[in-house]
Design an enzyme around this catalytic site. Sequence first.
Site, PDB file in Angstrom:
ATOM      1  N   LYS A 213       6.101  -6.883   9.288  1.00  0.00           N
ATOM      2  CA  LYS A 213       7.653  -6.533   8.739  1.00  0.00           C
ATOM      3  C   LYS A 213       8.827  -5.119   9.539  1.00  0.00           C
ATOM      4  O   LYS A 213       9.714  -5.091  10.240  1.00  0.00           O
ATOM      5  CB  LYS A 213       7.831  -7.163   7.620  1.00  0.00           C
ATOM      6  CG  LYS A 213       9.282  -7.199   7.233  1.00  0.00           C
ATOM      7  CD  LYS A 213       9.336  -6.889   5.988  1.00  0.00           C
ATOM      8  CE  LYS A 213      10.465  -7.468   5.116  1.00  0.00           C
ATOM      9  NZ  LYS A 213      11.516  -7.545   3.944  1.00  0.00           N
ATOM     10  N   GLU A 219      -1.563   1.105   9.167  1.00  0.00           N
ATOM     11  CA  GLU A 219      -2.958   0.507   9.899  1.00  0.00           C
ATOM     12  C   GLU A 219      -2.551  -0.474  10.569  1.00  0.00           C
ATOM     13  O   GLU A 219      -3.766  -0.303  11.765  1.00  0.00           O
ATOM     14  CB  GLU A 219      -3.646   0.079   7.961  1.00  0.00           C
ATOM     15  CG  GLU A 219      -4.089   0.727   7.488  1.00  0.00           C
ATOM     16  CD  GLU A 219      -2.667   0.363   6.533  1.00  0.00           C
ATOM     17  OE1 GLU A 219      -1.834   0.793   6.884  1.00  0.00           O
ATOM     18  OE2 GLU A 219      -2.839   0.642   4.940  1.00  0.00           O
ATOM     19  N   GLY A 273       7.337  -9.518   3.176  1.00  0.00           N
ATOM     20  CA  GLY A 273       6.620  -9.871   3.556  1.00  0.00           C
ATOM     21  C   GLY A 273       5.244 -10.855   3.019  1.00  0.00           C
ATOM     22  O   GLY A 273       4.621 -11.566   3.617  1.00  0.00           O
ATOM     23  N   ARG A 274       5.449 -10.469   2.134  1.00  0.00           N
ATOM     24  CA  ARG A 274       4.082 -11.707   1.188  1.00  0.00           C
ATOM     25  C   ARG A 274       4.987 -13.350   1.457  1.00  0.00           C
ATOM     26  O   ARG A 274       4.492 -13.968   0.790  1.00  0.00           O
ATOM     27  CB  ARG A 274       4.102 -11.237  -0.409  1.00  0.00           C
ATOM     28  CG  ARG A 274       4.771 -11.269  -1.165  1.00  0.00           C
ATOM     29  CD  ARG A 274       4.475 -10.246  -2.116  1.00  0.00           C
ATOM     30  NE  ARG A 274       5.880  -9.848  -3.045  1.00  0.00           N
ATOM     31  CZ  ARG A 274       6.061  -8.920  -3.289  1.00  0.00           C
ATOM     32  NH1 ARG A 274       6.473  -7.933  -1.771  1.00  0.00           N
ATOM     33  NH2 ARG A 274       7.693  -8.557  -3.584  1.00  0.00           N
ATOM     34  N   GLU A 359       2.049  -8.668  -6.751  1.00  0.00           N
ATOM     35  CA  GLU A 359       2.509  -7.498  -5.830  1.00  0.00           C
ATOM     36  C   GLU A 359       4.137  -7.527  -6.347  1.00  0.00           C
ATOM     37  O   GLU A 359       5.128  -6.699  -6.302  1.00  0.00           O
ATOM     38  CB  GLU A 359       2.514  -7.512  -4.366  1.00  0.00           C
ATOM     39  CG  GLU A 359       3.587  -6.789  -3.533  1.00  0.00           C
ATOM     40  CD  GLU A 359       3.064  -6.500  -1.735  1.00  0.00           C
ATOM     41  OE1 GLU A 359       2.289  -5.603  -1.285  1.00  0.00           O
ATOM     42  OE2 GLU A 359       3.809  -6.877  -0.844  1.00  0.00           O
ATOM     43  N   HIS A 390     -21.480 -20.388  -9.708  1.00  0.00           N
ATOM     44  CA  HIS A 390     -23.018 -19.866  -9.990  1.00  0.00           C
ATOM     45  C   HIS A 390     -22.877 -17.753  -9.124  1.00  0.00           C
ATOM     46  O   HIS A 390     -23.800 -17.181  -9.299  1.00  0.00           O
ATOM     47  CB  HIS A 390     -23.641 -19.918  -7.876  1.00  0.00           C
ATOM     48  CG  HIS A 390     -23.821 -21.980  -8.006  1.00  0.00           C
ATOM     49  ND1 HIS A 390     -24.848 -22.474  -8.853  1.00  0.00           N
ATOM     50  CD2 HIS A 390     -23.320 -22.551  -8.179  1.00  0.00           C
ATOM     51  CE1 HIS A 390     -24.939 -23.636  -8.923  1.00  0.00           C
ATOM     52  NE2 HIS A 390     -23.169 -23.771  -8.294  1.00  0.00           N
ATOM     53  N   LYS A 518       1.563   4.038   0.166  1.00  0.00           N
ATOM     54  CA  LYS A 518       1.997   4.484   1.075  1.00  0.00           C
ATOM     55  C   LYS A 518       2.146   5.556   1.616  1.00  0.00           C
ATOM     56  O   LYS A 518       1.577   6.663   2.301  1.00  0.00           O
ATOM     57  CB  LYS A 518       2.869   3.539   1.496  1.00  0.00           C
ATOM     58  CG  LYS A 518       2.186   2.232   2.337  1.00  0.00           C
ATOM     59  CD  LYS A 518       3.500   1.360   2.897  1.00  0.00           C
ATOM     60  CE  LYS A 518       3.014   0.409   3.598  1.00  0.00           C
ATOM     61  NZ  LYS A 518       3.889  -1.084   3.610  1.00  0.00           N
TER      62      LYS A 518
HETATM   63  O1  F6P Z   1       1.984  -2.290   2.263  1.00  0.00           O
HETATM   64  C1  F6P Z   1       2.553  -3.451   1.456  1.00  0.00           C
HETATM   65  C2  F6P Z   1       3.221  -3.520   2.421  1.00  0.00           C
HETATM   66  O2  F6P Z   1       4.881  -4.145   2.723  1.00  0.00           O
HETATM   67  C3  F6P Z   1       3.304  -5.223   1.898  1.00  0.00           C
HETATM   68  O3  F6P Z   1       4.678  -5.914   1.136  1.00  0.00           O
HETATM   69  C4  F6P Z   1       3.252  -6.143   3.377  1.00  0.00           C
HETATM   70  O4  F6P Z   1       3.348  -6.881   3.146  1.00  0.00           O
HETATM   71  C5  F6P Z   1       2.579  -4.929   3.608  1.00  0.00           C
HETATM   72  O5  F6P Z   1       2.088  -3.811   2.536  1.00  0.00           O
HETATM   73  C6  F6P Z   1       2.746  -4.588   5.319  1.00  0.00           C
HETATM   74  O6  F6P Z   1       4.156  -4.528   5.740  1.00  0.00           O
HETATM   75  P1  F6P Z   1       4.691  -4.714   7.191  1.00  0.00           P
HETATM   76  O7  F6P Z   1       4.642  -5.959   7.370  1.00  0.00           O
HETATM   77  O8  F6P Z   1       6.032  -4.688   7.503  1.00  0.00           O
HETATM   78  O9  F6P Z   1       3.195  -3.379   8.230  1.00  0.00           O
END
Ligand code: F6P
Length: 555
Positions: A213, A219, A273-274, A359, A390, A518
């Site tokens: 987003k 990462e 994002g979620r 979140e 289990h 972050k």
């Molecule tokens: O770490 C939180 C967050 O901002 C989430 O809300 C989001 O889904 C994820 O990181 C990834 O963010 P992006 O889609 O901006 O890379």
Amino acid sequence: MTQPAPNRQTAFNHLRALAERPGGQKMTRLFAADPNRATRFTAAFGDLTLDFSKSAIDDTVLDALFALADVAGLGKFRQRLFAGEPVNETEHRAAMHMALRAPADSGLKAIMPRGTENAAAMAGAERDKMQAFVEAVHSGKIKGATGQTFTDVLTIGIGGSDLGPKVATEALTIGRTDVKMTAHFLSNVDGHAFADIRKGLDPARTLVLVASKTFTTLETSMNAAAARAWIVAALGEAAVASHFAALSTNLKAVAAFGVNPDRVFAFQDWVGGRYSLWSPVGMVIPLAAGWDRFQQMLDGAWAMDCHFRDTPLRQNLPVLLGLVGIWNINALGCATQCILAYDDRLRRLPAHLQQLEMESNGKHVTLAGAPTGWDTCPILFGEPGTNAQHSFMQLVHQGTRPVPVDFILAANADHDRPDAHRALAANAFAQAEALMRGKSEAEIRAEMAKAGASQAEIDAVAPHRVAAGQRPSNTILFNRLDAFSVGRLIALYEHKVAVQGCVWGIDSFDQWGVELGKQLASGILPELQPGSEKGRHDSSTTALIQRFLTLRGEA
Ligand code: F6P
């Protein structure tokens, strides 16, 4: 006791008082007293039923929960949400993910500081572009740099840009023979993840999607750079244009990464994002499962949107699911919520719901910025049934704290072993019944005596076998796990989250806690370079940084 409470705190107190009524909530007694209990405490939307009768809830409790919802302004909140008002107050944004699955002419809009946007029309236009791209990849019109068709799609993203697309892709493809492309997911910045994925991948036949987003997530940026280097090493720099697509709201950052503008698919910041699996972030889903299935999934989610928007609160599934949760958390003090989907294709559902719920509602202050004064989101966890039985179900049956469970099951399977599906269902129903009923010491003693155990053995073992019962669960049962029901199920939980956030009076759509982690990580990163200047930290963090470098021989 059933009078509507005048404010939220009083309403929560009232719920707690109801939970403390002597013996009034014993589930076995509630069932014995009312032969229609299962019917009266089951709500339906089409073939989807929510049975919440195995909860310590009676009519008085239900009235108190709806009184609380009333005090919290749930009806008004629902209107504001669908009107595109900025319900994400700390970020001044609408939460208009429903527009991603609504018909383009539905008129859903997002009221943003920059102006009011026709959200459904914008989402519809981008969806058309996505569809054209997906179909061109499938037909071979869009090919890799060497002229070969794409067989694999590697999607790089994390959090909401990974979990939702992953659960949906798996749900729509596992066990199917008509899968269009093989999907691979890279989320963790741990280099072992990409090392493992790329082992089996042919770069010439791999389409890479960078889903982010913000397009600033560390990462994802690092993994996208690694994938780019992998494509360049195998196929040359010019291949990047054919092998990459980007899915983002940050078009500037995408351009800087060098993605071909024709391969950029946008969405807007009124999608959290979620909640973004329905947007271009979910591109892997139609690439793997086919466009029609993706559209059916959107249709299922939109059906749930309309149900949530239009159905009276007392028959409304997300509302009931949310309020039953409020009872468990705020009246009974449950700190956890277990998700047991009896369907291996939903094995990633708990992971997605963890982010969605924790979140969204893992918050400690109200919209006004004051401490809530009541508990908010529980800790979610889960596994597919029957595997869970289990592993951790021992604690759920006999641990010291009750753990509410959501059992999720389709009546019909898509394989050729009806016996296996009946066994699966029998286990789901038996778990829910056992959690509710438990087994008393008297029953156990009688059973052991009948089996010929000695009195000494009975005295020693019987207490260990007692299961107190009275452990709440919901059962969500539907016809079949197809694309439509997958969309409907995920949207059910999205709206449940909104209901609970409204009742708790918090902002369900921001995530400032994660932002903090972050920020701190990007501060420490340069300090992990050998010889770099070290910042000021607590003594533990300083020592850990030092020890890390020493163990690497870089101190
Ligand atoms: O770490 C939180 C967050 O901002 C989430 O809300 C989001 O889904 C994820 O990181 C990834 O963010 P992006 O889609 O901006 O890379």
